[in-house]
Scaffold this active site. Sequence first.
Site, PDB file in Angstrom:
ATOM      1  N   CYS A 155       0.808  -1.223   0.000  1.00 42.36           N
ATOM      2  CA  CYS A 155       0.000   0.000   0.000  1.00 42.36           C
ATOM      3  C   CYS A 155       0.842   1.274   0.000  1.00 42.36           C
ATOM      4  CB  CYS A 155      -0.956  -0.014   1.193  1.00 42.36           C
ATOM      5  SG  CYS A 155      -1.958  -1.512   1.247  1.00 42.36           S
ATOM      6  N   HIS A 184      -2.459   8.145   5.917  1.00 36.93           N
ATOM      7  CA  HIS A 184      -2.734   6.827   5.328  1.00 36.93           C
ATOM      8  C   HIS A 184      -4.102   6.334   5.795  1.00 36.93           C
ATOM      9  CE1 HIS A 184      -1.798   3.104   3.350  1.00 36.93           C
ATOM     10  NE2 HIS A 184      -1.878   2.403   4.477  1.00 36.93           N
ATOM     11  N   GLU A 243      -0.602   5.543  13.519  1.00 37.99           N
ATOM     12  CA  GLU A 243      -0.186   6.635  12.635  1.00 37.99           C
ATOM     13  C   GLU A 243      -0.469   7.984  13.289  1.00 37.99           C
ATOM     14  OE1 GLU A 243      -0.848   8.524   8.160  1.00 37.99           O
ATOM     15  OE2 GLU A 243      -2.293   7.060   8.957  1.00 37.99           O
ATOM     16  N   LYS A 281      -9.465   8.052   2.470  1.00 35.40           N
ATOM     17  CA  LYS A 281      -9.993   6.700   2.290  1.00 35.40           C
ATOM     18  C   LYS A 281     -11.402   6.578   2.859  1.00 35.40           C
ATOM     19  CE  LYS A 281      -5.565   4.228   2.201  1.00 35.40           C
ATOM     20  NZ  LYS A 281      -4.686   5.404   2.390  1.00 35.40           N
ATOM     21  N   HIS A 297      -9.718   2.036  -0.079  1.00 34.06           N
ATOM     22  CA  HIS A 297      -8.285   1.739  -0.100  1.00 34.06           C
ATOM     23  C   HIS A 297      -7.891   1.223  -1.483  1.00 34.06           C
ATOM     24  CE1 HIS A 297      -4.348   0.864   1.076  1.00 34.06           C
ATOM     25  NE2 HIS A 297      -4.559   0.340   2.280  1.00 34.06           N
ATOM     26  N   PHE A 335       1.903  -3.429   4.015  1.00 28.39           N
ATOM     27  CA  PHE A 335       2.295  -4.719   4.594  1.00 28.39           C
ATOM     28  C   PHE A 335       3.794  -4.927   4.362  1.00 28.39           C
ATOM     29  CE2 PHE A 335      -1.994  -7.205   4.419  1.00 28.39           C
ATOM     30  CZ  PHE A 335      -2.514  -6.347   5.368  1.00 28.39           C
TER      31      PHE A 335
END
Length: 443
Positions: free
Chosen positions: A190, A330, A341, A362, A367, A429
């Site tokens: 991502c 994010h 975050e 998002k 996403h 990831f």
Amino acid sequence: MSNTPAGAPRRVVITGLGAVTPVGLNATATWDSLVAGRSGLGPITRFDASACTARIAGEVKGYEPTAPLPTPLFPRGTGSEPLTAPFTPKDLKKFGRFTHLGVGAALEAYAHSGLDAHRSSLAPERIGVNLGVGLGGLPEIEAMHDTWKTGGFRKISPFFIIQIAPNLLSGQVSLLLDARGPNMSVASACATSGHALGESAAAIARGDVDVMIAGGAESTVTPLAVGAFAQMRALSTRNDEPAKASRPYDQDRDGFVLSEGAVVFVLEEYEHARRRGATIVAELRGYAASSDAYHLSSLAPGGEGSQRSMGDALKRSGLAATDVDYVSAHATSTPGGDGEEAAAIAAVFGDAKAKLHVSGVKSMVGHLLGGAGAMGALAAVLAIRDGVVPPTINLDNLDPECAALGLNFTPNVAVRKPVRAALANSFGFGGTNASLVFSRVGA
């Protein structure tokens, strides 16, 4: 005369934007939806998801890859054969859906940049492409596996590899636009398109090229992808209220909503853009990448790796934390990730957080995986251009742990304010992180 001191890295600016997303089929429509707080999420229509715990997604609807371009392009110079559409009907089947979406966004960004009018005087070797894709042609893999199982080897399409290989998006854009510089594709989950933008800027800064067409695309709304993320318990199961399912920082968030789409930028060396009279949208001032080295699918406690990517990007930008007015986070809407975050943002900005706005787009677009970094960057860049911070919608009950950080998460309604500089995050990831700092030119 150049304004860049001798020996200094060359400055990188943004001169073109393109997007094909669940909330708009071009960059303008996408941005209008984000500012208005409109969701593009809904029930899955690509396949029967009734047996899955997650039955919602962000699908791109109404995009036609063979539709004529608003204006023909002449990337090989005037007098050459014009480029009139992203794909011909005959060629469409050769490519995967992520390439369909990515080419559309790339051609829009190229047209927006105004480069086409100057191609006769520009060396194609000084123009490169870096378009990242996280998972590649998963829909085509699933479909071709079924074809092979029922029909045998002779039924496998000769175009199959071209359909699924992630770098074929960059390759096709390079071919269509006669871009003969670096031609590559980043794949870092991502954070993919955040890295693609940052590494492209680095190539310009060190003098390898003058122009990079950079960003990312993804199209994996498929049974395997949705099912796999659902089995990880990463997806929201708010199936009866899809528009309210993605809710970063809200105490009732229960996972992200998988989406598809593409966002592409034209990055250009500042003097190169200035000489041709380009309209400059913003300047890319700083980029940093880091790794958590902690867990394959969770952020490190306190967002330690995220802190480093943000702090290093700020340091390289030459800006202070007090110069940044907006963080395009994010913010996936997962129970753990948002808080980590947010803690990292609060730590990096310290006392400067009092005037800072943070938001997660998002909440509206879902996403985009490999396109997520560029999507967040688009919000940051256009916030600078237009002086408006898009909201985090569905933020009805702020998570107490997030509230304790003292950040303004821009709940539900856009905020109009001057934005001198903005930071965009994307994490993936494997513990991979990317942060980008943008500003007004000369800020």
